[in-house]
Scaffold this motif. Structure first.
Motif, PDB file in Angstrom:
ATOM      1  N   TYR A 104       3.947   8.015   5.918  1.00  0.00           N
ATOM      2  CA  TYR A 104       3.277   8.695   4.436  1.00  0.00           C
ATOM      3  C   TYR A 104       4.290   8.719   3.293  1.00  0.00           C
ATOM      4  N   GLU A 105       5.662   8.380   3.612  1.00  0.00           N
ATOM      5  CA  GLU A 105       6.435   8.739   2.543  1.00  0.00           C
ATOM      6  C   GLU A 105       6.671   7.732   1.779  1.00  0.00           C
ATOM      7  N   SER A 106       6.495   6.187   2.218  1.00  0.00           N
ATOM      8  CA  SER A 106       6.726   5.209   1.340  1.00  0.00           C
ATOM      9  C   SER A 106       6.291   3.950   2.109  1.00  0.00           C
ATOM     10  N   VAL A 107       5.959   2.795   1.415  1.00  0.00           N
ATOM     11  CA  VAL A 107       5.576   1.604   2.088  1.00  0.00           C
ATOM     12  C   VAL A 107       6.358   1.106   3.045  1.00  0.00           C
ATOM     13  N   GLU A 108       7.864   1.285   2.586  1.00  0.00           N
ATOM     14  CA  GLU A 108       9.003   0.722   3.360  1.00  0.00           C
ATOM     15  C   GLU A 108       8.877   1.386   4.887  1.00  0.00           C
ATOM     16  N   ASN A 109       8.853   2.517   4.745  1.00  0.00           N
ATOM     17  CA  ASN A 109       8.631   3.641   5.756  1.00  0.00           C
ATOM     18  C   ASN A 109       7.507   2.819   6.789  1.00  0.00           C
ATOM     19  N   ARG A 110       6.355   2.827   6.263  1.00  0.00           N
ATOM     20  CA  ARG A 110       5.053   2.461   6.799  1.00  0.00           C
ATOM     21  C   ARG A 110       5.373   1.126   7.539  1.00  0.00           C
ATOM     22  N   LYS A 111       5.728   0.265   6.765  1.00  0.00           N
ATOM     23  CA  LYS A 111       6.016  -0.974   7.478  1.00  0.00           C
ATOM     24  C   LYS A 111       7.047  -0.979   8.451  1.00  0.00           C
ATOM     25  N   GLU A 217      -1.927   4.158   0.247  1.00  0.00           N
ATOM     26  CA  GLU A 217      -1.178   3.391  -0.478  1.00  0.00           C
ATOM     27  C   GLU A 217      -2.082   2.229  -1.331  1.00  0.00           C
ATOM     28  N   ILE A 218      -1.498   1.834  -2.286  1.00  0.00           N
ATOM     29  CA  ILE A 218      -2.268   0.941  -3.248  1.00  0.00           C
ATOM     30  C   ILE A 218      -2.023  -0.528  -3.092  1.00  0.00           C
ATOM     31  N   SER A 219      -0.934  -0.828  -2.453  1.00  0.00           N
ATOM     32  CA  SER A 219      -0.340  -2.279  -2.094  1.00  0.00           C
ATOM     33  C   SER A 219      -1.273  -2.857  -1.109  1.00  0.00           C
ATOM     34  N   LYS A 220      -0.845  -4.237  -1.087  1.00  0.00           N
ATOM     35  CA  LYS A 220      -1.577  -5.060   0.022  1.00  0.00           C
ATOM     36  C   LYS A 220      -1.573  -4.406   1.265  1.00  0.00           C
ATOM     37  N   LYS A 221      -2.829  -4.150   1.975  1.00  0.00           N
ATOM     38  CA  LYS A 221      -2.831  -3.313   3.228  1.00  0.00           C
ATOM     39  C   LYS A 221      -2.822  -4.299   4.424  1.00  0.00           C
ATOM     40  N   GLU A 222      -1.409  -4.774   4.894  1.00  0.00           N
ATOM     41  CA  GLU A 222      -1.355  -5.444   5.758  1.00  0.00           C
ATOM     42  C   GLU A 222      -0.182  -4.928   6.649  1.00  0.00           C
ATOM     43  N   CYS A 223      -0.219  -4.975   8.167  1.00  0.00           N
ATOM     44  CA  CYS A 223       1.033  -4.151   8.990  1.00  0.00           C
ATOM     45  C   CYS A 223       1.931  -5.330   9.451  1.00  0.00           C
TER      46      CYS A 223
END
Length: 227
Positions: A104-111, A217-223
């Motif tokens: 939840y804290e950042s896109v980098e962490n989520r990825k 997130e607002i960015s491209k939503k892919e895992c």
């Protein structure tokens, strides 16, 4: 690539998968997340007795309803499927260093979490595979609209076959209903795209089908599984 595309051109999905299975014996695999698209493809594979390996990724954070569907699917088709888990040590290190909700804290962490729980196990599952069957549809997201039914995955050095790439949402629902295919009950509660429980919510009327995935997130939503 041209020869393969020409060979399956004009074939329906079961016939195309059967051709691929015959062309690449023992090296065709289907990855299912037990979403609606994947249930359609699994039904085709098992109904037509196509010799394709079926596997799924258990991230350890799935909905109970997804596990219930796994049991229901197994009982319905009397077929086994392989289950791949993330590496225990990687998950332990992630939770020790960043806690259970770092995504939840950042896109980098989520990825990072997606990579540990999904991408690494997927790459392990795809070792030795020459054709990877997926449930991608062009309608699902903007970056999938340019995909063809058969693609070359350069990073994994294999073919990707998307039998439902040009199917509409309505066609998919009609197949499920006509063939009485079991599906995740969360779909009836506004969950269109279902992933890990902490990262998925129901969508509101008029929202994009992928809006419920990583909604903060607002960015491209892919895992990372498909780019």
């Amino acid at each position: 690539m041209k020869d393969i595309r020409q060979a399956i051109e004009g074939l329906d999905a079961p016939a195309a998968m059967a051709w691929l299975a015959a062309e690449f014996p023992g090296a065709v695999a289907f990855s299912t997340s037990f979403g609606q698209e994947d249930q359609v493809i699994a039904d085709m594979i098992w109904r037509h007795k196509i010799p394709v390996r079926v596997f799924t990724l258990d991230t350890g954070r799935l909905f109970q309803e997804t596990y219930d569907l796994m049991d229901l699917t197994r009982a319905r088709y009397k077929q086994d499927f392989e289950v791949y888990f993330p590496e225990t040590s990687s998950v332990e290190t992630l939770l020790k260093e960043k806690g259970p909700n770092s995504f939840y804290e950042s896109v980098e962490n989520r990825k990072e979490c997606c990579n540990i729980r999904k991408v690494v196990p997927l790459n392990r599952a795809l070792q030795g595979v020459k054709v990877w069957i997926t449930g991608l549809r062009a309608e699902q997201s903007e970056n999938r609209q340019s995909l063809h039914d058969i693609e070359w995955d350069e990073s994994r050095q294999l073919y990707k076959y998307q039998p439902l790439i040009n199917w509409t949402f309505e066609q998919m629902l009609d197949y499920l209903k006509t063939n009485n295919v079991p599906y995740n009950k969360l779909h009836d509660q506004g969950f269109i795209s279902i992933g890990c429980a902490p990262c998925t919510r129901a969508i509101e009327p008029g929202e994009h089908p992928r809006a419920g995935r990583w909604w903060w997130e607002i960015s491209k939503k892919e895992c990372g599984l498909h780019g």
